[in-house]
Every structure is written in structure tokens, then in C-alpha cells.
Design a protein around this motif. Structure first.
Motif, mmCIF file in Angstrom:
data_model
loop_
_atom_site.group_PDB
_atom_site.id
_atom_site.type_symbol
_atom_site.label_atom_id
_atom_site.label_comp_id
_atom_site.label_asym_id
_atom_site.label_seq_id
_atom_site.Cartn_x
_atom_site.Cartn_y
_atom_site.Cartn_z
ATOM 1 N N ASP A 90 43.859 53.530 42.181
ATOM 2 C CA ASP A 90 43.599 55.015 42.508
ATOM 3 C C ASP A 90 42.075 55.263 43.122
ATOM 4 O OD1 ASP A 90 46.712 55.339 42.937
ATOM 5 O OD2 ASP A 90 46.643 56.095 41.027
ATOM 6 N N SER A 91 41.795 54.405 41.680
ATOM 7 C CA SER A 91 40.175 54.634 41.701
ATOM 8 C C SER A 91 39.284 54.098 42.888
ATOM 9 C CB SER A 91 39.619 54.156 40.674
ATOM 10 O OG SER A 91 38.638 54.312 40.741
ATOM 11 N N SER A 92 38.100 54.679 43.605
ATOM 12 C CA SER A 92 37.277 54.001 44.630
ATOM 13 C C SER A 92 36.175 53.186 43.149
ATOM 14 C CB SER A 92 36.658 55.156 44.860
ATOM 15 O OG SER A 92 36.064 56.802 44.498
ATOM 16 N N ASP A 93 36.299 53.681 42.239
ATOM 17 C CA ASP A 93 35.263 52.984 41.373
ATOM 18 C C ASP A 93 34.963 51.827 41.459
ATOM 19 O OD1 ASP A 93 34.231 52.333 38.558
ATOM 20 O OD2 ASP A 93 32.273 53.852 38.983
ATOM 21 N N PRO A 94 33.483 50.889 41.971
ATOM 22 C CA PRO A 94 33.929 49.227 41.914
ATOM 23 C C PRO A 94 34.432 48.549 40.432
ATOM 24 C CG PRO A 94 31.800 50.470 43.060
ATOM 25 C CD PRO A 94 32.958 50.997 42.520
ATOM 26 N N GLU A 95 33.658 49.150 39.318
ATOM 27 C CA GLU A 95 34.269 48.412 38.187
ATOM 28 C C GLU A 95 35.617 48.809 38.033
ATOM 29 O OE1 GLU A 95 31.522 50.065 35.211
ATOM 30 O OE2 GLU A 95 29.805 49.035 35.955
ATOM 31 N N GLU A 96 36.456 50.156 37.972
ATOM 32 C CA GLU A 96 37.736 50.402 37.916
ATOM 33 C C GLU A 96 38.069 49.732 38.690
ATOM 34 O OE1 GLU A 96 37.854 54.458 37.954
ATOM 35 O OE2 GLU A 96 36.929 54.758 36.445
ATOM 36 N N ARG A 97 38.124 49.133 39.983
ATOM 37 C CA ARG A 97 39.135 48.349 40.939
ATOM 38 C C ARG A 97 38.978 47.135 40.028
ATOM 39 N NH1 ARG A 97 40.339 50.743 45.544
ATOM 40 N NH2 ARG A 97 40.508 49.626 46.666
ATOM 41 N N LEU A 98 37.711 46.604 39.799
ATOM 42 C CA LEU A 98 37.496 45.282 40.068
ATOM 43 C C LEU A 98 38.294 45.097 38.394
ATOM 44 C CD1 LEU A 98 37.152 42.056 39.949
ATOM 45 C CD2 LEU A 98 34.958 43.489 38.052
ATOM 46 N N GLU A 99 38.469 46.196 37.498
ATOM 47 C CA GLU A 99 39.654 46.033 36.229
ATOM 48 C C GLU A 99 41.519 46.091 36.340
ATOM 49 O OE1 GLU A 99 40.833 45.241 32.019
ATOM 50 O OE2 GLU A 99 38.656 45.305 32.669
ATOM 51 N N PHE A 100 40.981 46.593 37.410
ATOM 52 C CA PHE A 100 42.827 46.936 37.824
ATOM 53 C C PHE A 100 43.548 45.580 38.289
ATOM 54 C CE2 PHE A 100 45.798 47.798 41.216
ATOM 55 C CZ PHE A 100 46.532 48.005 40.220
ATOM 56 N N TYR A 101 42.073 44.376 39.335
ATOM 57 C CA TYR A 101 42.515 43.776 40.022
ATOM 58 C C TYR A 101 42.937 42.368 39.193
ATOM 59 C CZ TYR A 101 42.259 46.131 44.024
ATOM 60 O OH TYR A 101 42.543 46.784 45.660
ATOM 61 N N SER A 102 41.632 42.644 37.517
ATOM 62 C CA SER A 102 41.870 41.962 36.809
ATOM 63 C C SER A 102 43.233 41.614 36.137
ATOM 64 C CB SER A 102 40.775 41.788 35.833
ATOM 65 O OG SER A 102 39.168 41.697 36.793
ATOM 66 N N ARG A 103 43.892 42.591 36.108
ATOM 67 C CA ARG A 103 44.902 42.831 34.832
ATOM 68 C C ARG A 103 45.939 42.317 35.955
ATOM 69 N NH1 ARG A 103 42.554 47.907 33.469
ATOM 70 N NH2 ARG A 103 44.495 48.824 35.186
ATOM 71 N N GLY A 104 46.021 42.508 37.488
ATOM 72 C CA GLY A 104 47.007 42.140 38.295
ATOM 73 C C GLY A 104 46.807 40.597 38.554
ATOM 74 N N ILE A 105 45.947 39.951 38.177
ATOM 75 C CA ILE A 105 45.843 38.809 37.915
ATOM 76 C C ILE A 105 46.525 37.791 36.687
ATOM 77 C CG2 ILE A 105 43.896 36.616 38.201
ATOM 78 C CD1 ILE A 105 42.144 38.054 39.761
ATOM 79 N N HIS A 106 45.600 38.595 36.143
ATOM 80 C CA HIS A 106 46.007 37.938 35.051
ATOM 81 C C HIS A 106 48.107 38.058 34.840
ATOM 82 C CE1 HIS A 106 42.625 37.106 32.615
ATOM 83 N NE2 HIS A 106 42.911 37.978 32.852
ATOM 84 N N ALA A 107 48.454 39.555 35.634
ATOM 85 C CA ALA A 107 49.894 39.469 35.273
ATOM 86 C C ALA A 107 50.514 38.047 36.149
ATOM 87 C CB ALA A 107 50.094 40.442 35.728
ATOM 88 N N VAL A 108 49.993 37.585 37.236
ATOM 89 C CA VAL A 108 50.935 36.827 37.781
ATOM 90 C C VAL A 108 50.465 35.367 37.414
ATOM 91 C CG1 VAL A 108 50.536 35.710 40.559
ATOM 92 C CG2 VAL A 108 49.896 38.221 40.206
ATOM 93 N N GLN A 109 49.671 35.110 36.910
ATOM 94 C CA GLN A 109 49.242 34.206 36.033
ATOM 95 C C GLN A 109 49.809 34.100 34.695
ATOM 96 O OE1 GLN A 109 45.201 34.331 35.078
ATOM 97 N NE2 GLN A 109 44.328 32.371 36.517
#
Length: 220
Positions: free
Chosen positions: A8-27
Motif C-alpha cells: 500500500d505504501s509508495s515509499d521506496p524503502e517500505e516497498r522494498l521491505e514488503f517485496y523482500s518479505r515476499g521473496i523470503h516467503a516464496v523461498q
């Protein structure tokens, strides 16, 4: 696998953190799915191999033995097929409490636990070993001992050593390789008891595996 969603956030750092959590979840999900698939593969193979062996279906295909069939048709050596059948009940007892990959070799430790104490004892032994980290055959043996499920070890009676007799030139008084290994571990125990125990457990595991393979080679 987790569904892809955007933050939901437009902040680049928060978006990166969100996607990082998703990558770990997929792995994590990929590893879990792989291990679960390997677990079910062991059980699936065991059920079918056991049926083929019990029904002596190798005869219908013109093979002399069960092992000849499994090696020719499926690339599974006889001792491997027999070991998979041997641990089938253990794998079935564990499938409801873990998604971890179940490997045939460590599960052999739990076969006598299953035969003597039942499926619940197998599950308790696995969970006790898992509490301490990676589940190995050594960890399972220690857990079975701790819970009182391991079969008692029969210690050899202490007898007086016979007097040495004169031997001829052609006789060989030296001990065999296996006895020399035991004596070497006894000597090591005087200096480093922990290391001696570790090597004794490794020797015991290797001997047990060899005996199981020999037993499997005798099965027809």
C-alpha cells in the motif's frame, strides 16, 4: 505459494521491505513443498514396493527375485528397495507431524522403536530430536535413549583372558580389522572420551547399515 500483492505504501524503502518479505516467503514455501514431496515419494514408493514384494509379482514378469525386478525396471537396488519397505511404517507415523523430508537412512533407527513401542513412540522420539536442531540418525538414537525407547544393550561378560599359546609360523595371531578398530577406540577413550564415543557411534551406525544391507541381499 503466497499470492503476489503490491504494498500500500509508495515509499521506496517500505516497498522494498514488503517485496523482500515476499521473496523470503516464496523461498520458504518452495523448500517446504519440496521436502513434503520427498516425504510423500518415500511413502509412495514403500507402499508399492511392499505390494510387489508381498505378491511376488517379479515371477509374473519373468524375474528370479524381487531385487532383480526392482533394479531392472526402476533402477532401485535390492537392498535399497528392502530398506524403503522397512522404514515405511516409520514414515507413515511421522507424516502428520512434520513436512520435513524423510530420508530412509536416519529412519532405520526408529524401526525397532515402532516395532516395540508403536507409532506414538516414534512421533515422540522425532519431536524430541527435532527440539535440538537437525534430525540425524545420531540425534534420533539419543532421543530414543532419553525417552527410554531404545532397546537395552547387552554388554559382553567379562572373562579372564586366556593364556597365549605358542603359534606356528603359518598362524596369524593378529586381530582382525574390526577388532583393531574397537581397540583403537578404547585407547582413544583414555585420552578423549567424547571423541571416542563419537567414533564408536559412527562405527555402530556403519555396522548396522552393513547388516541391514546384508539382510536385504538375502531377502528374495
Amino acid at each position: 505459494m503466497p499470492d503476489f500483492t503490491e504494498p500500500d505504501s509508495s515509499d521506496p524503502e517500505e516497498r522494498l521491505e514488503f517485496y523482500s518479505r515476499g521473496i523470503h516467503a516464496v523461498q520458504y514455501a518452495a523448500r517446504a513443498n519440496h521436502e513434503r514431496a520427498e516425504q510423500q515419494r518415500l511413502i509412495g514408493l514403500g507402499l508399492r514396493l511392499r505390494a510387489v514384494k508381498e505378491e511376488e509379482l517379479h515371477k509374473a514378469a519373468g524375474f528370479d527375485t524381487f531385487g532383480d525386478l526392482t533394479e531392472a525396471r526402476f533402477g532401485i537396488k535390492k537392498h535399497q528397495a528392502n530398506n524403503i519397505i522397512r522404514v515405511l511404517g516409520v514414515a507413515q507415523a511421522l507424516e502428520d507431524i512434520t513436512t520435513q523430508e524423510l530420508k530412509e537412512r536416519p529412519l532405520r533407527v526408529l524401526v525397532p522403536v515402532l516395532d516395540t513401542h508403536g507409532a506414538q513412540a516414534v512421533r515422540e522420539t522425532w519431536l524430541e530430536a527435532a527440539r535440538h536442531g537437525n534430525v540425524t540418525d545420531t540425534a534420533l538414537k539419543q532421543a530414543a535413549n532419553f525417552l527410554g525407547y531404545a532397546p537395552p544393550k547387552e554388554l559382553p561378560a567379562i572373562t579372564e583372558k586366556p593364556e597365549k599359546k605358542e603359534t606356528g609360523k603359518n598362524s596369524d595371531p593378529s586381530p582382525g580389522e574390526s577388532l583393531r578398530a574397537v581397540e583403537r577406540i578404547r585407547t582413544l577413550a583414555e585420552k578423549d572420551l567424547v571423541q571416542a564415543r563419537r567414533e564408536a557411534e559412527q562405527l555402530e551406525s556403519a555396522v548396522r547399515e552393513l547388516l541391514e544391507e546384508l539382510a536385504g541381499n538375502l531377502d528374495r
